[in-house]
Design an enzyme around this catalytic site. Structure first.
Site, PDB file in Angstrom:
ATOM      1  N   CYS A 110       0.868  -1.177   0.000  1.00  0.00           N
ATOM      2  CA  CYS A 110       0.000   0.000   0.000  1.00  0.00           C
ATOM      3  C   CYS A 110       0.909   1.232   0.000  1.00  0.00           C
ATOM      4  O   CYS A 110       1.679   1.442   0.930  1.00  0.00           O
ATOM      5  CB  CYS A 110      -0.877  -0.064   1.253  1.00  0.00           C
ATOM      6  SG  CYS A 110      -1.994   1.315   1.411  1.00  0.00           S
ATOM      7  N   CYS A 117      -2.674  14.948   3.348  1.00  0.00           N
ATOM      8  CA  CYS A 117      -3.757  14.947   2.373  1.00  0.00           C
ATOM      9  C   CYS A 117      -4.581  16.211   2.567  1.00  0.00           C
ATOM     10  O   CYS A 117      -4.770  16.667   3.686  1.00  0.00           O
ATOM     11  CB  CYS A 117      -4.642  13.718   2.554  1.00  0.00           C
ATOM     12  SG  CYS A 117      -5.868  13.524   1.234  1.00  0.00           S
ATOM     13  N   CYS A 121     -11.442  14.296   4.465  1.00  0.00           N
ATOM     14  CA  CYS A 121     -12.523  13.321   4.699  1.00  0.00           C
ATOM     15  C   CYS A 121     -12.629  13.142   6.226  1.00  0.00           C
ATOM     16  O   CYS A 121     -11.614  12.967   6.907  1.00  0.00           O
ATOM     17  CB  CYS A 121     -12.212  11.996   4.014  1.00  0.00           C
ATOM     18  SG  CYS A 121     -12.051  12.166   2.223  1.00  0.00           S
ATOM     19  N   GLY A 166      -2.645  10.345   1.111  1.00  0.00           N
ATOM     20  CA  GLY A 166      -2.768  11.276  -0.012  1.00  0.00           C
ATOM     21  C   GLY A 166      -3.810  10.883  -1.038  1.00  0.00           C
ATOM     22  O   GLY A 166      -4.339   9.767  -1.022  1.00  0.00           O
ATOM     23  N   GLU A 167      -4.111  11.826  -1.922  1.00  0.00           N
ATOM     24  CA  GLU A 167      -5.044  11.578  -3.023  1.00  0.00           C
ATOM     25  C   GLU A 167      -4.212  11.472  -4.311  1.00  0.00           C
ATOM     26  O   GLU A 167      -3.716  12.489  -4.825  1.00  0.00           O
ATOM     27  CB  GLU A 167      -6.055  12.731  -3.115  1.00  0.00           C
ATOM     28  CG  GLU A 167      -6.890  12.744  -4.380  1.00  0.00           C
ATOM     29  CD  GLU A 167      -7.525  11.404  -4.758  1.00  0.00           C
ATOM     30  OE1 GLU A 167      -8.219  10.802  -3.921  1.00  0.00           O
ATOM     31  OE2 GLU A 167      -7.327  10.949  -5.901  1.00  0.00           O
ATOM     32  N   SER A 198      -6.650   4.184  -6.046  1.00  0.00           N
ATOM     33  CA  SER A 198      -7.869   4.503  -5.300  1.00  0.00           C
ATOM     34  C   SER A 198      -8.034   6.016  -5.250  1.00  0.00           C
ATOM     35  O   SER A 198      -7.091   6.741  -4.930  1.00  0.00           O
ATOM     36  CB  SER A 198      -7.757   3.943  -3.879  1.00  0.00           C
ATOM     37  OG  SER A 198      -8.917   4.264  -3.143  1.00  0.00           O
ATOM     38  N   SER A 220     -13.443   5.623  -3.540  1.00  0.00           N
ATOM     39  CA  SER A 220     -13.889   5.710  -2.150  1.00  0.00           C
ATOM     40  C   SER A 220     -15.246   6.395  -2.126  1.00  0.00           C
ATOM     41  O   SER A 220     -15.333   7.612  -2.180  1.00  0.00           O
ATOM     42  CB  SER A 220     -12.866   6.514  -1.336  1.00  0.00           C
ATOM     43  OG  SER A 220     -11.654   5.802  -1.286  1.00  0.00           O
ATOM     44  N   LEU A 221     -16.284   5.594  -2.048  1.00  0.00           N
ATOM     45  CA  LEU A 221     -17.639   6.127  -2.213  1.00  0.00           C
ATOM     46  C   LEU A 221     -18.240   6.564  -0.865  1.00  0.00           C
ATOM     47  O   LEU A 221     -18.564   7.725  -0.665  1.00  0.00           O
ATOM     48  CB  LEU A 221     -18.502   5.055  -2.898  1.00  0.00           C
ATOM     49  CG  LEU A 221     -19.855   5.496  -3.414  1.00  0.00           C
ATOM     50  CD1 LEU A 221     -19.736   6.636  -4.402  1.00  0.00           C
ATOM     51  CD2 LEU A 221     -20.594   4.322  -4.051  1.00  0.00           C
ATOM     52  N   HIS A 222     -18.455   5.615   0.009  1.00  0.00           N
ATOM     53  CA  HIS A 222     -18.844   5.857   1.410  1.00  0.00           C
ATOM     54  C   HIS A 222     -20.250   6.407   1.644  1.00  0.00           C
ATOM     55  O   HIS A 222     -20.723   6.441   2.792  1.00  0.00           O
ATOM     56  CB  HIS A 222     -17.837   6.766   2.127  1.00  0.00           C
ATOM     57  CG  HIS A 222     -16.421   6.319   1.989  1.00  0.00           C
ATOM     58  ND1 HIS A 222     -16.036   5.008   2.125  1.00  0.00           N
ATOM     59  CD2 HIS A 222     -15.287   7.003   1.697  1.00  0.00           C
ATOM     60  CE1 HIS A 222     -14.727   4.907   1.928  1.00  0.00           C
ATOM     61  NE2 HIS A 222     -14.263   6.099   1.666  1.00  0.00           N
ATOM     62  N   ASN A 297     -11.920   1.943  10.950  1.00  0.00           N
ATOM     63  CA  ASN A 297     -10.810   1.805  11.897  1.00  0.00           C
ATOM     64  C   ASN A 297     -10.694   3.082  12.713  1.00  0.00           C
ATOM     65  O   ASN A 297     -10.448   4.142  12.151  1.00  0.00           O
ATOM     66  CB  ASN A 297      -9.498   1.569  11.145  1.00  0.00           C
ATOM     67  CG  ASN A 297      -9.500   0.228  10.444  1.00  0.00           C
ATOM     68  OD1 ASN A 297      -9.759  -0.803  11.058  1.00  0.00           O
ATOM     69  ND2 ASN A 297      -9.244   0.232   9.151  1.00  0.00           N
TER      70      ASN A 297
HETATM   71  N1  SAH Z   1      -7.359   9.396  -1.239  1.00  0.00           N
HETATM   72  C1  SAH Z   1      -7.544   8.115  -1.859  1.00  0.00           C
HETATM   73  C2  SAH Z   1      -6.511   7.109  -1.418  1.00  0.00           C
HETATM   74  C3  SAH Z   1      -6.585   6.719   0.051  1.00  0.00           C
HETATM   75  S1  SAH Z   1      -7.164   5.108   0.099  1.00  0.00           S
HETATM   76  C4  SAH Z   1      -8.956   7.653  -1.614  1.00  0.00           C
HETATM   77  O1  SAH Z   1      -9.678   8.329  -0.910  1.00  0.00           O
HETATM   78  O2  SAH Z   1      -9.366   6.660  -2.203  1.00  0.00           O
HETATM   79  C5  SAH Z   1      -7.537   4.830   1.744  1.00  0.00           C
HETATM   80  C6  SAH Z   1      -8.869   4.119   1.874  1.00  0.00           C
HETATM   81  O3  SAH Z   1      -9.145   3.927   3.252  1.00  0.00           O
HETATM   82  C7  SAH Z   1      -9.990   4.959   1.311  1.00  0.00           C
HETATM   83  O4  SAH Z   1     -10.998   4.170   0.777  1.00  0.00           O
HETATM   84  C8  SAH Z   1     -10.468   5.641   2.560  1.00  0.00           C
HETATM   85  O5  SAH Z   1     -11.740   6.161   2.388  1.00  0.00           O
HETATM   86  C9  SAH Z   1     -10.379   4.524   3.581  1.00  0.00           C
HETATM   87  N2  SAH Z   1     -10.338   5.021   4.954  1.00  0.00           N
HETATM   88  C10 SAH Z   1      -9.914   6.205   5.380  1.00  0.00           C
HETATM   89  N3  SAH Z   1     -10.025   6.313   6.707  1.00  0.00           N
HETATM   90  C11 SAH Z   1     -10.513   5.144   7.149  1.00  0.00           C
HETATM   91  C12 SAH Z   1     -10.816   4.627   8.448  1.00  0.00           C
HETATM   92  N4  SAH Z   1     -10.620   5.346   9.554  1.00  0.00           N
HETATM   93  N5  SAH Z   1     -11.295   3.371   8.524  1.00  0.00           N
HETATM   94  C13 SAH Z   1     -11.448   2.634   7.404  1.00  0.00           C
HETATM   95  N6  SAH Z   1     -11.179   3.059   6.165  1.00  0.00           N
HETATM   96  C14 SAH Z   1     -10.716   4.308   6.035  1.00  0.00           C
END
Ligand code: SAH
Length: 366
Positions: A110, A117, A121, A166-167, A198, A220-222, A297
């Site tokens: 990873c 970043c 989020c 980071g993004e 991602s 990363s939809l959420h 997490n």
């Molecule tokens: N910025 C990019 C790359 C980071 S990927 C992105 O957003 O996709 C990291 C992944 O872990 C993303 O899907 C993010 O949303 C998720 N993530 C971030 N914080 C988290 C947390 N506390 N618990 C679980 N997943 C998390």
């Protein structure tokens, strides 16, 4: 051509094309690029004097003007499940983290793309660190280079996910060059199915990616509605779901790959209801999709709780019955804070965070 006082050129900053251009500019043949990549990545040679298939004068030139410098590992932590986290020094007190996740048939690294970043989020601890700067190509490919060296021949890195700090799409050129390098036959030779980018949904960059780098895409939809996604993933205010879904369909249709992976963090009482699951099915009904549910997490001062196991399973079942392949991500390395969203590194001078957010804009781009 450079003068001796100039900073040496770090050759880890070049992909094959960049390296070929570099050699051509100095009057050398472009095939020097593949020779050099082989020495660096396959023969593990960084002393130009030992690169015996290069002419003596070229070796002397490279010794005087170039380096092969990877970032340095400062700390290594191994979790009880074998997951390994490295804290990597990036200069001026900045540190990033990369994580190796061993599984029976594969080993996934990873990789981080930025120091900190800028996306803010609300459920991610990297966001709390603020933003300092983009990583260079050398600093991105260097994570793979030093990790593979540490692991040795017996544990190969077979997959890379750009899911660290980071993004990646806000560091487009460097990330693309680094991913193209990872897939180069003269370096690590990873297949495009085994390299995943991602993104939180930087739509214009998603639209540009396929033409220059054909990797697998995770989003990363959420949240399945704009109101909630605006809050959890603020870049949604700029590129709302309609635009994001159009970009996803487009990306999936461009290649032989059959789906986009959607990541969805499970937050208790926030996005985990039966209604949310149905809204997600509806949102993804025309998109070739897989869903990866990520148990939240926790990190210090986080205000969310992870959904309970029965709630996660109920959510998964609804999606699965609705026809979407859905997996629940196994949490790996949480005893060393190496799990998703727990990577913090050390970010000096976070002042640029606000600047960056303003540049991204906070109002909806119609
Ligand atoms: N910025 C990019 C790359 C980071 S990927 C992105 O957003 O996709 C990291 C992944 O872990 C993303 O899907 C993010 O949303 C998720 N993530 C971030 N914080 C988290 C947390 N506390 N618990 C679980 N997943 C998390």
């Amino acid at each position: 051509m450079q003068t001796p006082e100039q900073e040496p050129v770090n050759l880890l900053n070049f992909d094959r094309k960049g390296l070929a251009d570099f050699f051509v500019a100095m009057g050398e043949k472009p095939f020097r690029a593949t020779q050099l990549l082989k020495w660096i990545y396959q023969e593990d040679v960084t002393d130009f004097a030992q690169m015996t298939n290069l002419s003596k004068s070229l070796r002397t030139y490279l010794t005087e003007h170039c380096t092969i410098t990877a970032p340095e590992i400062l700390i290594e932590q191994v979790a009880s499940d074998g997951t390994t986290k490295w804290v990597v020094e990036m200069g001026l007190g900045n540190r990033i983290e990369s994580v190796f996740i061993p599984e029976e048939k594969r080993g996934t690294l990873c990789v981080s793309s930025q120091i900190g970043c800028a996306l803010a989020c609300t459920f991610c601890s990297t966001a709390q660190q603020g933003f300092n700067r983009n990583l260079s190509v050398a600093e991105i490919i260097g994570q793979l280079y030093v990790a593979q060296k540490r692991l040795g021949e017996n544990r190969r890195i077979t997959n890379v996910v750009m899911m660290g700090m980071g993004e990646p799409l806000l560091n487009f050129d460097n990330v693309v060059a680094a991913m193209n390098l990872m897939m180069d036959d003269f370096t690590f030779g990873l297949s495009k199915r085994r390299v995943t980018l991602s993104t939180s949904g930087v739509v214009p960059a998603m639209n540009r990616l396929h033409a220059v780098c054909d990797v697998s895409m995770a989003v990363s939809l959420h949240a399945a509605n704009d109101a909630l996604r605006d809050e959890l993933v603020p870049i949604n205010q700029k590129y709302p779901l309609e635009q994001l879904m159009a970009a996803c369909k487009d990306y999936a249709n461009k290649g032989p790959r059959k789906h986009i992976t959607f990541e969805y963090v499970m937050l208790a009482g926030i996005n985990d209801s039966v209604h949310d699951a149905r809204a997600l099915l509806k949102l993804l009904k025309d998109v070739p999709a897989k869903i990866n549910l990520i148990p939240f997490n926790p990190f210090p001062d986080s205000s969310y709780l992870c959904s309970s196991r029965p709630v996660i399973i109920r959510f998964k079942d609804i999606l699965y019955k609705g026809g979407i392949i859905t997996t629940i991500r196994k949490t790996r390395g949480d005893d060393i804070d190496a799990a998703c969203g727990q990577l913090v590194g050390k970010v000096k001078d976070k002042s640029r965070r606000h600047l960056k957010l303003q540049q991204m804009g906070s109002s909806r781009a119609g």
